[in-house]
Design a protein around this motif. Structure first.
Motif, PDB file in Angstrom:
ATOM      1  N   ASP A  55      99.490 109.315 -20.581  1.00  0.00           N
ATOM      2  CA  ASP A  55      99.457 110.702 -21.059  1.00  0.00           C
ATOM      3  C   ASP A  55      98.982 110.754 -22.502  1.00  0.00           C
TER       4      ASP A  55
ATOM      5  N   ARG B 178     102.544 106.800 -17.049  1.00  0.00           N
ATOM      6  CA  ARG B 178     103.124 106.977 -15.727  1.00  0.00           C
ATOM      7  C   ARG B 178     102.897 105.741 -14.868  1.00  0.00           C
TER       8      ARG B 178
ATOM      9  N   CYS C 155     104.606 114.834 -26.209  1.00  0.00           N
ATOM     10  CA  CYS C 155     105.296 115.329 -25.010  1.00  0.00           C
ATOM     11  C   CYS C 155     105.299 116.853 -24.949  1.00  0.00           C
TER      12      CYS C 155
ATOM     13  N   ARG D  84     107.498 108.832 -15.270  1.00  0.00           N
ATOM     14  CA  ARG D  84     106.873 108.948 -16.589  1.00  0.00           C
ATOM     15  C   ARG D  84     107.780 108.278 -17.615  1.00  0.00           C
TER      16      ARG D  84
END
Length: 284
Positions: free
Chosen positions: A243, A271, A117, A276
């Motif tokens: 992601d 997502r 992240c 998300r």
């Protein structure tokens, strides 16, 4: 339950709670509480004499493309939930109380905050580390409780406490509480409220695909192939993008290309619709 909005009031109330050597457990939150947060409060009540919860929507952990103003704020409702769970004190500061005019300090935890992240949200974990460092210094808890759903955040906070000698609480008194899940396995999150009914149903594919990947990895399968299959499953279920899907060391979060049997973590961010979702599970 008492509520403090100013630091001098907070410290007076904390000193009162400490009378007779009583212990304090801190549960930091950004509000919009759900059963995951309340589980942290219950765990803190089991371990400590008193629970202090904080509600602060921290602007420094929101990026330029993230809508700080849209984050749900429901202080009265959240306060009622905390009081029902036996929380002794709510710390609900203003932005000006946390970041007064002239504030120039930033806490940055390298390495553990840089991938996953951290790569998608530059500066996010600096904001997390800075505000949690302040909360530790303001409340001076004996123990602090965080959900394992935000596993990278937990790793960042533990590294910060270790490196800055925040001995009360020390890294060993920062308690990670297992993720609370819905009946279909989806991790509870404030973000789930943004899912349409169709996307909410499809989101259950996330924990299911993760469990399948873990079974393959623990069974001796090739890590890259298991992660590729996980991503394919999510995209096939209706997720717009992935992601990241990574296997990492459970402490340092360094990425692993093979599973040795030592404690590891599977971490995913994906997502669906405009939301998300993140999740993680233990491997080994």
């Amino acid at each position: 339950m008492q509520t403090a909005h100013a630091l001098d009031v907070l410290r007076t109330q904390v000193d009162r709670l400490r009378t007779g050597g009583a212990t304090i457990g801190l549960v930091p939150t950004m509000g919009a509480l759900h059963q995951g947060h309340l589980t942290l409060v219950r765990r803190a009540r089991e371990a400590c004499d008193h629970v202090v919860a904080s509600i602060f929507v921290n602007p420094t952990q929101f990026g330029p493309n993230e809508d700080l103003d849209a984050y749900p704020r429901q202080l009265a409702e959240d306060a009622a939930m905390l009081e029902a769970e036996g929380c002794a004190l709510l710390w609900a500061p203003t932005v000006e109380e946390i970041y007064p005019d002239g504030f120039v300090t930033n806490v940055s935890v390298r390495e553990v905050s840089e991938g996953l992240c951290g790569a998608a949200r530059p500066g996010h974990f600096d904001g997390v580390a800075t505000v949690v460092c302040k909360l530790f210094n303001q409340v001076r808890p004996d123990m602090a409780f965080f959900g394992e759903k935000d596993f990278q955040q937990l790793a960042v906070i533990r590294a910060m406490a270790r490196d800055l000698d925040l001995t009360q609480p020390h890294v060993l008194s920062i308690i990670g509480v297992p993720t609370v899940r819905e009946a279909d396995g989806l991790a509870m999150s404030s973000r789930n409220r943004y899912l349409s009914p169709e996307n909410r149903a499809a989101a259950a594919a996330l924990p299911q695909a993760m469990k399948q990947a873990i079974a393959a990895i623990e069974g001796g399968g090739e890590v890259g192939a298991a992660l590729a299959e996980l991503e394919s499953e999510l995209l096939g279920a209706g997720f717009a993008s992935v992601d990241y899907a990574a296997l990492a060391d459970a402490t340092s979060l360094r990425p692993l290309t093979a599973f040795s049997g030592a404690a590891a973590r599977l971490l995913v961010a994906a997502r669906i619709g405009g939301t998300r979702l993140i999740d993680n599970m233990a491997v080994g």
